[in-house]
Design a protein around this motif. Sequence first.
Motif, PDB file in Angstrom:
ATOM      1  N   SER A  35       0.840  -1.213   0.000  1.00 46.23           N
ATOM      2  CA  SER A  35       0.000   0.000   0.000  1.00 46.23           C
ATOM      3  C   SER A  35       0.870   1.255   0.000  1.00 46.23           C
ATOM      4  CB  SER A  35      -0.937   0.006   1.207  1.00 46.23           C
ATOM      5  OG  SER A  35      -0.192   0.151   2.403  1.00 46.23           O
ATOM      6  N   ALA A  68       7.827   1.422   0.093  1.00 45.35           N
ATOM      7  CA  ALA A  68       8.779   2.472   0.486  1.00 45.35           C
ATOM      8  C   ALA A  68       9.546   2.001   1.716  1.00 45.35           C
ATOM      9  CB  ALA A  68       8.025   3.768   0.776  1.00 45.35           C
ATOM     10  N   HIS A  83       4.624  -2.720  -7.487  1.00 40.90           N
ATOM     11  CA  HIS A  83       5.941  -2.093  -7.611  1.00 40.90           C
ATOM     12  C   HIS A  83       6.938  -2.753  -6.672  1.00 40.90           C
ATOM     13  CE1 HIS A  83       4.263   1.107 -10.087  1.00 40.90           C
ATOM     14  NE2 HIS A  83       3.251   1.146  -9.236  1.00 40.90           N
ATOM     15  N   ASP A 107      11.077   6.196   2.321  1.00 37.67           N
ATOM     16  CA  ASP A 107       9.720   6.558   2.730  1.00 37.67           C
ATOM     17  C   ASP A 107       9.669   8.075   2.905  1.00 37.67           C
ATOM     18  OD1 ASP A 107       7.364   7.196   4.199  1.00 37.67           O
ATOM     19  OD2 ASP A 107       7.213   5.088   4.804  1.00 37.67           O
ATOM     20  N   ILE A 138       7.126  10.043   3.233  1.00 37.45           N
ATOM     21  CA  ILE A 138       6.171  10.549   4.235  1.00 37.45           C
ATOM     22  C   ILE A 138       6.825  10.518   5.615  1.00 37.45           C
ATOM     23  CG2 ILE A 138       3.864  10.256   5.235  1.00 37.45           C
ATOM     24  CD1 ILE A 138       3.848  10.989   2.208  1.00 37.45           C
ATOM     25  N   TRP A 158      20.994   2.205   6.359  1.00 43.81           N
ATOM     26  CA  TRP A 158      20.798   1.668   5.001  1.00 43.81           C
ATOM     27  C   TRP A 158      22.079   0.966   4.547  1.00 43.81           C
ATOM     28  CZ3 TRP A 158      17.228   3.604   0.760  1.00 43.81           C
ATOM     29  CH2 TRP A 158      16.037   4.118   1.291  1.00 43.81           C
ATOM     30  N   VAL A 188      12.877   2.466  -7.938  1.00 44.23           N
ATOM     31  CA  VAL A 188      13.276   3.867  -8.032  1.00 44.23           C
ATOM     32  C   VAL A 188      13.918   4.370  -6.740  1.00 44.23           C
ATOM     33  CG1 VAL A 188      11.478   4.304  -9.752  1.00 44.23           C
ATOM     34  CG2 VAL A 188      10.994   4.792  -7.360  1.00 44.23           C
ATOM     35  N   GLY A 189      14.816   5.313  -6.899  1.00 45.72           N
ATOM     36  CA  GLY A 189      15.495   5.908  -5.755  1.00 45.72           C
ATOM     37  C   GLY A 189      16.139   4.830  -4.906  1.00 45.72           C
ATOM     38  N   GLY A 190      15.780   4.849  -3.611  1.00 46.40           N
ATOM     39  CA  GLY A 190      16.313   3.844  -2.704  1.00 46.40           C
ATOM     40  C   GLY A 190      15.937   2.425  -3.094  1.00 46.40           C
ATOM     41  N   GLU A 207      18.691   1.446  -5.120  1.00 48.06           N
ATOM     42  CA  GLU A 207      19.850   1.195  -4.248  1.00 48.06           C
ATOM     43  C   GLU A 207      19.756  -0.205  -3.641  1.00 48.06           C
ATOM     44  OE1 GLU A 207      19.349   4.864  -1.871  1.00 48.06           O
ATOM     45  OE2 GLU A 207      21.282   5.481  -2.703  1.00 48.06           O
ATOM     46  N   TYR A 230      10.674  -0.678 -14.309  1.00 45.43           N
ATOM     47  CA  TYR A 230      11.359   0.543 -14.753  1.00 45.43           C
ATOM     48  C   TYR A 230      12.210   1.115 -13.621  1.00 45.43           C
ATOM     49  CZ  TYR A 230       7.347   3.114 -12.700  1.00 45.43           C
ATOM     50  OH  TYR A 230       6.373   3.601 -11.861  1.00 45.43           O
ATOM     51  N   PRO A 246      14.755   9.550  -8.842  1.00 45.86           N
ATOM     52  CA  PRO A 246      14.021  10.826  -8.787  1.00 45.86           C
ATOM     53  C   PRO A 246      14.522  11.786  -7.708  1.00 45.86           C
ATOM     54  CG  PRO A 246      12.678   9.045  -7.892  1.00 45.86           C
ATOM     55  CD  PRO A 246      13.994   8.440  -8.241  1.00 45.86           C
ATOM     56  N   LEU A 302      16.377  16.044  -3.100  1.00 44.88           N
ATOM     57  CA  LEU A 302      17.145  15.106  -2.273  1.00 44.88           C
ATOM     58  C   LEU A 302      18.415  14.675  -3.000  1.00 44.88           C
ATOM     59  CD1 LEU A 302      14.113  12.831  -1.223  1.00 44.88           C
ATOM     60  CD2 LEU A 302      15.098  14.722   0.105  1.00 44.88           C
ATOM     61  N   PHE A 303      19.144  13.787  -2.354  1.00 44.58           N
ATOM     62  CA  PHE A 303      20.305  13.151  -2.963  1.00 44.58           C
ATOM     63  C   PHE A 303      20.275  11.685  -2.532  1.00 44.58           C
ATOM     64  CE2 PHE A 303      24.924  12.162  -3.244  1.00 44.58           C
ATOM     65  CZ  PHE A 303      25.107  12.502  -4.578  1.00 44.58           C
ATOM     66  N   GLY A 357      21.689   5.804  -0.013  1.00 48.50           N
ATOM     67  CA  GLY A 357      21.735   4.368   0.264  1.00 48.50           C
ATOM     68  C   GLY A 357      22.699   3.611  -0.625  1.00 48.50           C
TER      69      GLY A 357
HETATM   70  C1  1HE Z   1       5.023   6.453  -0.721  1.00 48.21           C
HETATM   71  C2  1HE Z   1       6.175   6.464  -1.529  1.00 48.21           C
HETATM   72  C3  1HE Z   1       7.392   6.820  -0.906  1.00 48.21           C
HETATM   73  C4  1HE Z   1       4.512   5.894  -2.757  1.00 48.21           C
HETATM   74  N1  1HE Z   1       7.352   7.128   0.404  1.00 48.21           N
HETATM   75  N2  1HE Z   1       5.060   6.763   0.568  1.00 48.21           N
HETATM   76  N3  1HE Z   1      11.054   7.933  -4.148  1.00 48.21           N
HETATM   77  C5  1HE Z   1      10.315   8.554  -5.060  1.00 48.21           C
HETATM   78  O1  1HE Z   1      10.465   9.721  -5.336  1.00 48.21           O
HETATM   79  C6  1HE Z   1       9.200   7.734  -5.687  1.00 48.21           C
HETATM   80  C7  1HE Z   1       7.882   8.177  -5.103  1.00 48.21           C
HETATM   81  N4  1HE Z   1       6.758   7.342  -5.524  1.00 48.21           N
HETATM   82  C8  1HE Z   1       6.248   7.382  -6.775  1.00 48.21           C
HETATM   83  O2  1HE Z   1       6.736   8.026  -7.686  1.00 48.21           O
HETATM   84  C9  1HE Z   1       5.006   6.549  -7.008  1.00 48.21           C
HETATM   85  O3  1HE Z   1       4.352   6.379  -5.771  1.00 48.21           O
HETATM   86  C10 1HE Z   1       5.255   5.157  -7.629  1.00 48.21           C
HETATM   87  C11 1HE Z   1       5.735   5.331  -9.059  1.00 48.21           C
HETATM   88  C12 1HE Z   1       6.267   4.342  -6.843  1.00 48.21           C
HETATM   89  C13 1HE Z   1       3.938   4.360  -7.612  1.00 48.21           C
HETATM   90  O4  1HE Z   1       2.926   5.130  -8.210  1.00 48.21           O
HETATM   91  P1  1HE Z   1       1.377   4.750  -7.954  1.00 48.21           P
HETATM   92  O5  1HE Z   1       0.554   5.697  -8.771  1.00 48.21           O
HETATM   93  O6  1HE Z   1       1.182   3.294  -8.126  1.00 48.21           O
HETATM   94  O7  1HE Z   1       1.115   4.997  -6.383  1.00 48.21           O
HETATM   95  P2  1HE Z   1       0.860   6.377  -5.581  1.00 48.21           P
HETATM   96  O8  1HE Z   1      -0.592   6.745  -5.685  1.00 48.21           O
HETATM   97  O9  1HE Z   1       1.868   7.418  -5.940  1.00 48.21           O
HETATM   98  O10 1HE Z   1       1.192   5.930  -4.092  1.00 48.21           O
HETATM   99  C14 1HE Z   1       0.377   4.997  -3.384  1.00 48.21           C
HETATM  100  C15 1HE Z   1       0.639   5.184  -1.912  1.00 48.21           C
HETATM  101  O11 1HE Z   1       2.014   4.882  -1.662  1.00 48.21           O
HETATM  102  C16 1HE Z   1       0.441   6.622  -1.460  1.00 48.21           C
HETATM  103  O12 1HE Z   1       0.058   6.565  -0.104  1.00 48.21           O
HETATM  104  P3  1HE Z   1      -1.490   6.816   0.350  1.00 48.21           P
HETATM  105  O13 1HE Z   1      -1.416   6.714   1.849  1.00 48.21           O
HETATM  106  O14 1HE Z   1      -1.844   8.176  -0.161  1.00 48.21           O
HETATM  107  O15 1HE Z   1      -2.274   5.710  -0.286  1.00 48.21           O
HETATM  108  C17 1HE Z   1       1.831   7.191  -1.534  1.00 48.21           C
HETATM  109  O16 1HE Z   1       2.021   8.291  -0.686  1.00 48.21           O
HETATM  110  C18 1HE Z   1       2.644   6.004  -1.075  1.00 48.21           C
HETATM  111  N5  1HE Z   1       4.027   6.098  -1.522  1.00 48.21           N
HETATM  112  N6  1HE Z   1       5.824   6.113  -2.781  1.00 48.21           N
HETATM  113  C19 1HE Z   1       6.225   7.090   1.097  1.00 48.21           C
HETATM  114  N7  1HE Z   1       8.546   6.835  -1.569  1.00 48.21           N
HETATM  115  C20 1HE Z   1      18.595   6.951   1.616  1.00 48.21           C
HETATM  116  S1  1HE Z   1      18.234   8.186   0.490  1.00 48.21           S
HETATM  117  C21 1HE Z   1      17.193   7.525  -0.708  1.00 48.21           C
HETATM  118  C22 1HE Z   1      16.545   8.669  -1.462  1.00 48.21           C
HETATM  119  C23 1HE Z   1      15.314   8.245  -2.222  1.00 48.21           C
HETATM  120  O17 1HE Z   1      14.939   7.109  -2.270  1.00 48.21           O
HETATM  121  S2  1HE Z   1      14.529   9.522  -3.022  1.00 48.21           S
HETATM  122  C24 1HE Z   1      13.339   8.757  -4.048  1.00 48.21           C
HETATM  123  C25 1HE Z   1      12.031   8.576  -3.324  1.00 48.21           C
END
Ligand code: 1HE
Length: 267
Positions: A30, A34, A66, A72, A74, A93, A116-118, A121, A136, A140, A146-147, A150
């Motif tokens: 859900s 993340a 996915h 995460d 949030i 991490w 994607v992202g982490g 990683e 895919y 991002p 961010l940077f 992980g």
């Molecule tokens: C999340 C996260 C998340 C989804 N943290 N809650 N990562 C990103 O920038 C990727 C962010 N996520 C997305 O681009 C999309 O969610 C997805 C492509 C992965 C999936 O899309 P989709 O349309 O199937 O789902 P959604 O409607 O965007 O998300 C469904 C729920 O998952 C929603 O929560 P809800 O409570 O509103 O239902 C989203 O908030 C939740 N969700 N992705 C928290 N990432 C050690 S440094 C590492 C740095 C990084 O990793 S930066 C990259 C972060």
Amino acid sequence: HHPAFSFTNVTVTQDQEDDGIWVATLNRASKRNALDAATIEELIELFSKAPRLGAKAIVLAAAGDHFCAGLDLIEHHDEDRSPADFMHVCLRWHEAFNKMEYGGVPVIAALHGAVVGGGLELASSAHVRVADESTYFALPEGQRGLFTGGGATIRVADLVGKSRMIDMMLTGRVYQGQEAMDVGLMQYLVSGSSFDKAMELARRAAANLPLSNFAICSAVSHMQNMSALDAAYCEAVIAGVVNTQPDARARLDAFAKKTAARVRPND
Ligand code: 1HE
């Protein structure tokens, strides 16, 4: 469930027929799997204990559409972390992903959807990556302000080269399908189930002697961090131990008696 672990975000099971093959499944579908702090702690425990609990191979899978949405966002938003806080998050991490890469147990990642992202990683810390048609890859971080934290600067750069990694972070470029294969993001692209293929590969790897797999899934990574001179020395020492292991005698006997399978080209 695997009796050794009482996790909430990662489900660990042991296949009945496949002795020693574990399946670890991210199960926060859900939240698109993340990675929150609790999940990272579970991964640390899993990859710290698995080598000593006799895991012969681990398939890393994920529930839902996915594989993993990365950090995460949030939790990160709500925690409003200080620089020191987030540094410590990143160190956890690294603990998880280093245990995975250097632990000596083959980890096969079964990918689908967003990696994607982490999430990338995490996937790049596995020894083998299998993608399906839905998979895919993206980094991002740049778009989110961010940077990477992980290990992407090490492992993703190692897979695709620094120029491609920088492009992914700067422009949000997405790789998928054959193009993702061509740049090195995964070793396998399947038209069917990445999980089934990952299980098949895990079974194959698990047929090797554990000490050989330990060397393959730790030494090669360690040697990347060494000078060529030290790596060659280290290789000789490891080969001294592995290549004389008593368990290898039967395999060598079989080869000498011409009963062992020969290496043949694909049909
Ligand atoms: C999340 C996260 C998340 C989804 N943290 N809650 N990562 C990103 O920038 C990727 C962010 N996520 C997305 O681009 C999309 O969610 C997805 C492509 C992965 C999936 O899309 P989709 O349309 O199937 O789902 P959604 O409607 O965007 O998300 C469904 C729920 O998952 C929603 O929560 P809800 O409570 O509103 O239902 C989203 O908030 C939740 N969700 N992705 C928290 N990432 C050690 S440094 C590492 C740095 C990084 O990793 S930066 C990259 C972060």
